[in-house]
Design a protein around this motif. Structure first.
Motif: not given
Ligand code: THU
Length: 133
Positions: A22-28, A42-46, A53-57, A82-86
């Protein structure tokens, strides 16, 4: 001599398994445990976006449920570094507070930036704030 673990390269490897249709924004993310093990996430989207859920979690939950509880480093790889989300900052505070955080721009992996969770979340809510603890 053993090669030191290249945690930046591990985060980039982890990113290959991101599920981000969905976002195409891949995070590892890659955690280096105190024992020297490496744990990936890695992030997993629904399609129900809020369930993503974000990659960090994912990495921290993967590590905790594999029996690892103390961490030296976490590298996080994305486009732009990018830095981690809140939400992830909260979980890092609770479960990986001593980890050095390494933010990696996948287009410039040779010059990551280094930070820590006290800098990113200086006045956290923690278990000790709950009266029952
Ligand atoms: N995302 C992460 O995996 N880590 C972050 O710290 C910020 C955002 C993911 C969540 C979502 O799958 C995508 O990036 C766009 O927000």
């Amino acid at each position: 001599m053993n090669n030191p673990t290249n945690i930046v390269a591990e985060a980039m490897k982890a990113r290959e398994f991101a599920q981000a249709p969905y976002s195409k924004f891949k995070v590892g993310a890659a955690l280096l445990t105190d024992a020297g093990a490496v744990v990936h996430g890695a992030n997993v989207e629904s399609a129900s976006y809020g369930l993503s859920c974000c990659a960090e979690r994912v990495a921290i939950f993967n590590a905790l449920t594999s029996g690892y509880h103390s961490f030296q480093k976490m590298a996080i790889a994305s486009e732009g570094g990018a830095a981690p989300c809140g939400a992830c900052r909260q979980i890092i505070t609770e479960y990986a507070a001593n980890a050095e955080l390494i933010l990696v721009d996948v287009n410039q992996p040779e010059s990551p930036s280094h930070t820590n969770i006290r800098t990113l979340l200086p006045d956290p809510f923690i278990g000790k704030n709950l009266p029952s603890n």
